[in-house]
Design an enzyme around this catalytic site. Structure first.
Site, PDB file in Angstrom:
ATOM      1  N   LYS A  84     -32.468 -71.893   7.337  1.00  0.00           N
ATOM      2  CA  LYS A  84     -33.276 -70.711   7.018  1.00  0.00           C
ATOM      3  C   LYS A  84     -32.384 -69.772   6.220  1.00  0.00           C
ATOM      4  CE  LYS A  84     -33.949 -70.073  11.498  1.00  0.00           C
ATOM      5  NZ  LYS A  84     -35.370 -69.756  11.570  1.00  0.00           N
ATOM      6  N   ARG A  85     -32.943 -68.708   5.676  1.00  0.00           N
ATOM      7  CA  ARG A  85     -32.099 -67.750   4.985  1.00  0.00           C
ATOM      8  C   ARG A  85     -31.039 -67.182   5.936  1.00  0.00           C
ATOM      9  NH1 ARG A  85     -33.309 -65.994  -0.257  1.00  0.00           N
ATOM     10  NH2 ARG A  85     -31.508 -64.660   0.123  1.00  0.00           N
ATOM     11  N   HIS A 129     -45.271 -58.325   6.685  1.00  0.00           N
ATOM     12  CA  HIS A 129     -44.396 -59.465   6.992  1.00  0.00           C
ATOM     13  C   HIS A 129     -43.155 -59.120   7.781  1.00  0.00           C
ATOM     14  CE1 HIS A 129     -46.154 -62.852   4.761  1.00  0.00           C
ATOM     15  NE2 HIS A 129     -46.699 -61.903   4.026  1.00  0.00           N
ATOM     16  N   LYS A 131     -31.267 -63.326  12.158  1.00  0.00           N
ATOM     17  CA  LYS A 131     -31.537 -64.729  12.477  1.00  0.00           C
ATOM     18  C   LYS A 131     -30.401 -65.364  13.286  1.00  0.00           C
ATOM     19  CE  LYS A 131     -34.478 -65.459   8.366  1.00  0.00           C
ATOM     20  NZ  LYS A 131     -35.730 -66.119   8.830  1.00  0.00           N
ATOM     21  N   LYS A 185     -42.490 -76.270  11.086  1.00  0.00           N
ATOM     22  CA  LYS A 185     -42.194 -77.528  10.380  1.00  0.00           C
ATOM     23  C   LYS A 185     -41.385 -78.462  11.271  1.00  0.00           C
ATOM     24  CE  LYS A 185     -41.814 -74.622   6.285  1.00  0.00           C
ATOM     25  NZ  LYS A 185     -40.792 -73.930   5.452  1.00  0.00           N
ATOM     26  N   THR A 200     -41.761 -69.794   9.948  1.00  0.00           N
ATOM     27  CA  THR A 200     -42.592 -70.966   9.661  1.00  0.00           C
ATOM     28  C   THR A 200     -41.743 -72.227   9.730  1.00  0.00           C
ATOM     29  OG1 THR A 200     -42.237 -70.544   7.307  1.00  0.00           O
ATOM     30  CG2 THR A 200     -44.355 -69.847   8.245  1.00  0.00           C
TER      31      THR A 200
HETATM   32  C1  LIG Z   1     -40.011 -72.848   5.690  1.00  0.00           C
HETATM   33  C2  LIG Z   1     -38.903 -72.444   4.823  1.00  0.00           C
HETATM   34  C3  LIG Z   1     -38.277 -71.211   5.026  1.00  0.00           C
HETATM   35  C4  LIG Z   1     -38.641 -70.275   6.165  1.00  0.00           C
HETATM   36  O1  LIG Z   1     -37.853 -70.630   7.284  1.00  0.00           O
HETATM   37  P1  LIG Z   1     -37.762 -69.671   8.566  1.00  0.00           P
HETATM   38  O2  LIG Z   1     -36.989 -70.499   9.546  1.00  0.00           O
HETATM   39  O3  LIG Z   1     -39.159 -69.438   9.026  1.00  0.00           O
HETATM   40  O4  LIG Z   1     -37.051 -68.455   8.155  1.00  0.00           O
HETATM   41  C5  LIG Z   1     -37.234 -70.861   4.190  1.00  0.00           C
HETATM   42  N1  LIG Z   1     -36.829 -71.675   3.199  1.00  0.00           N
HETATM   43  C6  LIG Z   1     -37.403 -72.870   2.992  1.00  0.00           C
HETATM   44  C7  LIG Z   1     -36.895 -73.736   1.889  1.00  0.00           C
HETATM   45  C8  LIG Z   1     -38.462 -73.301   3.778  1.00  0.00           C
HETATM   46  O5  LIG Z   1     -39.035 -74.487   3.547  1.00  0.00           O
END
Ligand SMILES: *Cc1c(COP(=O)(O)O)cnc(C)c1O
Length: 829
Positions: free
Chosen positions: A557-558, A368, A563, A669, A665
């Site tokens: 995101k985190r 990952h 990032k 979304k 991911t």
């Molecule tokens: C999809 C998702 C992530 C992953 O987000 P990235 O932008 O791909 O890092 C993290 N937290 C939550 C709550 C998510 O739904």
């Protein structure tokens, strides 16, 4: 939340409204001695959920019957994290009775959204990796495949984030406080897991070989709880099986009398500690002993039970790979390899070669990340002390592997240095997973290529047949059908079918509407209503008014340096300066929305949260600016509010330093919900742009090749940019002149220094200044593009229309085809 219409969602035959209503009332009575008018909302949630569980259990039993009849192969998806979010709404969606239940509740004077809001998120994960596991098991159920999700029933999940005075404060997430109505305790499947002690070797005369006997250990009982994972409209229910720990011996006075007092206390503590809390690090390894205990605890319990289940109906363990595949979600569950070996050798009495043959056919590994700080390396002394028998097996795996390396690459010590499992006093988990797994996959095309060319080059050269790519995906049932019911309904109407719910490739039929003015207006009206819904959320939670006519530019995101939330907020500061200097500048009002949790011990990440909130505070309270820019930090970003955020977004910020984000991911979304990507050529962004076309995304910044070339040369010189670019000089200076900190010149000095004279590491490690101008230009292009309403609507529609590839259903079919080789099982009710 206000769902005014519902997506087409076929009524399951036999849903009996009156019976359902009665059951809710009966549950209220039996559980709480209450009637509808006296019950609290939380109690109603419990009562409704129990009625839904009743529907689920019928299908669960039917699924078990089908499994007994067919004896299919199972994938065991082993993961330290499952970021499930809320269950009620999704269970209703997948049972195809969301609309009916909403109506029933409405007749009872209840709002389904309010009831759904009573449910705590099951946040047994940090971010992308845990959410991927959740999407995968949902897709497996929907696609009729047999799976067990295997994980840990943490007492406390991901912490709740509160923002106090702009700083993150972590609050424990006591998600089980009111009980979990969907889970089922399965005490009959209890397993024993052993830690510590020593290994005795005895000669076994009968077998003429050594026997390894583990003694003097501490033991703990592992008790599984099953959470149903409901497939969409197919009567299939698989289980997420999460393990709780209990002391082997209840602490009691009897043991006190026997003098076992200390041992009883220790066992009690061992059990209590193991499952106490999820480690809140994302993409970062912490070499804590308790973490390794957690790993071995759930892996040992899961593997033991898998073997036990297999042996109930099969006698020949050599055929285990025909019925079982263990998929390792990152290196966290890699002790699966030596644990399976231990069972086959010590408990089943096999010889090494036959045990190895079976083990290597059963285990597959997903990588990952390439971030060095995320690589798990356990100190040998810790590993050996905690898992003495497992360590012996790891030593033997390593010894035999190094013989192979030496045969293939005589006298090439560099090969041993890069590929050894045991090296310089450490156990390297990724190397063990690669050596023992029959499959090694990355999670986006670019990521897999980087693994093959760089990070895992030597392994790829030695065993190329193991390597493959599986680009991540997301489930459209949660992130469109549930999260964005208005758009879901519109998609079904436009393409004339709801087949996209289980086959997202249908969504491409939206393409023909991209230029249609009526469709464009409808699409943007839905976006507007979703923006209103998010604005209400922000008003309720942040007490800030945001304008749904402004651009919603979102980075959720985190929080992690790679990032680059810092790039985003520095650009907001830059815009602020531009608008101050030139109030009549052409600029379309924009709301910059952030949401991010920082690992509790990650100082720089926490400073960044404070900076975002400080900039927000200054800008939102500056009347000369606050009609043009607003900045909002959404507290406690998690799956449940993510669903609302994606639906309302115009711009998807995916701005990681190229090469650092394995896939992402969140990007998928956003795309599904018609947001346009503003991003670097990193992770799955590359494939998103390939699908949607570069004219329908805003790409900027260095390529992964350029980044890696600079890294190979020890970095670059950000001070040159600082001294030559007056706009950049100004924003960096503002970090230490008190502009955004009420005159405090020290508050953001660490961030300032990280660009010019860091106290550790390279200056501007993540190339923020290097990419800044390119990012600012891309932001300007976004702003300009949004002002052409028709052009923007077309881009947004095309993003939704071209998102078909990014369903986790596609990802799962690829895993099944290339790795798991599962057969579909039909379930009759
Ligand atoms: C999809 C998702 C992530 C992953 O987000 P990235 O932008 O791909 O890092 C993290 N937290 C939550 C709550 C998510 O739904």
């Amino acid at each position: 939340m206000n769902h005014e219409t519902f997506a087409i969602n076929p009524t399951s035959e036999g849903f009996d409204r009156e019976a359902f209503k009665k059951e809710i009332l009966s549950n209220l009575k039996v559980l709480y001695r209450k009637t509808l008018d006296t019950a609290a909302k939380q109690e109603v949630f419990q009562a409704v959920s129990l009625a839904v569980k009743d529907l689920i259990v019928d299908r669960w039993i039917a699924t078990q019957k089908a499994y007994q009849k067919k004896d299919p192969k199972f994938v065991y998806y082993l993961s330290m994290e499952f970021l499930m979010g809320r269950a009620l709404g999704n269970n209703l969606i997948n049972l195809c009775c969301y609309k009916e239940v909403a109506e029933v509740l409405n007749e009872m004077g209840l709002d389904i959204n309010v009831i759904e809001d009573q449910e705590p998120d099951a946040a047994l994960g940090n971010g992308g990796l845990g959410r991927l596991a959740a999407c995968f098991i949902e897709s497996l159920s929907t696609l009729n495949y047999p799976v067990y999700g295997c994980g840990i029933r943490y007492k406390y999940g991901m912490f709740k984030q509160e923002i106090r005075d702009g700083y993150q404060v972590e609050v424990p997430d006591n998600w089980l406080e009111n009980g979990n109505p969907f889970e089922m305790k399965r005490p009959e499947y209890v397993q024993t897991v052993k830690f510590g002690g020593y290994v005795r070797i005895e000669w076994d005369n009968e077998r003429q070989r050594n026997r390894f006997i583990h003694d003097g250990y501490d033991a703990v009982h592992a008790i599984p709880y099953d959470i149903p994972v409901v497939g969409y409209g197919n009567n299939m229910v698989n289980a997420l099986r999460i393990w709780d720990a209990q002391p082997v011996q209840e602490f009691n006075l009897a043991s006190f009398d026997k003098g076992d007092y200390l041992q009883a206390v220790e066992q009690e503590n061992l059990a209590k500690n193991i499952v106490e809390v999820l480690y809140p690090n994302d993409n970062h390894y912490s070499g804590k002993e308790l973490r390794l205990k957690q790993q071995y605890f759930f892996v040992s319990a899961s593997v033991q039970l898998a073997i036990q289940k297999y042996k109930e109906t099969h006698s020949d363990l050599h055929k285990l790979p025909e019925k079982v595949c263990f998929q390792l979600n990152d290196t966290h569950p890699t002790v699966t390899v030596p644990e399976l070996m231990r069972i086959l050798l010590d408990e089943e009495g096999m010889e090494w070669d036959e045990a190895w043959e079976i083990t290597t056919k059963c285990c597959a590994y997903t990588n990952h990340t390439i971030m060095a700080e995320a690589l798990e390396k356990w100190p040998v002394d810790l590993f050996m002390r905690l898992l003495p028998r497992i360590y012996q097996i790891v030593q033997e795996i390593n010894r035999r592997f190094l013989i192979q390396v030496e045969e293939k690459y005589p006298n090439q010590y560099n090969k041993i240095r890069s590929m050894a499992i045991l090296y310089e006093g450490q156990v390297r988990m990724a190397n063990m997973a690669i050596v023992a797994g029959f499959s090694v996959n990355g999670v986006a095309r670019l990521h897999t290529e980087i693994l093959k060319k760089r990070e895992l080059r030597d392994f790829y050269e030695m065993m190329p047949e193991k390597f493959n790519n599986k680009t991540n995906g997301i489930t459209q049932r949660r992130f469109l059908l549930h999260g964005n019911p208005l758009l879901a309904q519109w998609v079904s109407e436009k393409i004339g079918t709801d087949a996209w719910i289980t086959d997202l490739s249908f969504i491409k039929n939206l393409e023909k509407y991209a230029d249609d003015p009526k469709a464009q207006k409808e699409f943007m009206d839905i976006k507007y209503r979703n923006k209103l819904r998010l604005a209400e959320y922000v008003k309720a939670h942040n007490h800030i008014d945001i304008d749904p006519n402004s651009i919603f530019d979102v980075q959720v995101k985190r929080l992690h340096e790679y990032k680059r939330q810092l790039l985003n907020i520095l650009h907001v500061m830059y815009l602020y300066n531009q608008l101050k200097a030139n109030p009549n500048m052409d600029f379309y009002p924009t709301t910059f929305i952030f949401g991010a949790k920082a690992a509790a011990g990650y100082k720089r990440a926490k400073e960044t949260i404070k900076l975002i909130n400080s900039v927000a505070d200054t800008i939102n309270n500056d009347p000369s600016i606050n009609s043009k820019i607003k900045v909002v930090f959404i507290e406690n970003y998690r799956v449940s509010n993510a669903e609302i955020i994606f639906a309302a977004s115009d711009v998807s910020e995916q701005i990681s330093t190229a090469s650092k984000e394995a896939s992402g991911t969140g990007n998928m979304k956003f795309m599904l919900n018609g947001a346009v990507t503003l991003g670097t050529m990193d992770g799955a962004n590359v494939e998103i742009v390939e699908e949607v076309g570069s004219e329908n995304a805003f790409i900027f910044g260095m390529s992964s090749e350029e980044v890696m070339a600079y890294e190979a040369n020890g970095g670059y010189h950000p001070s040159e940019i600082y001294h030559n670019d007056m706009d950049i000089k100004k924003i960096l200076d503002q970090l230490v002149d008190g502009t955004f900190s009420h005159g405090d010149r020290e508050m953001f000095r660490e961030i300032y220094s990280s660009f010019l004279s860091p106290s550790y590491g390279r200056a501007d490690q993540y190339f923020i200044l290097k990419d800044f101008q390119s990012y600012a230009e891309a932001q300007a292009r976004v702003n300009k593009a949004y002002q052409d309403k028709s052009r923007w609507a077309k881009m947004a529609i095309l993003n939704t229309a071209k998102s078909g590839k990014f369903t986790s259903d596609r990802t799962i079919e690829e895993y099944v085809r290339d790795i798991w080789h599962l057969e579909k099982v039909q379930v009759e009710l």
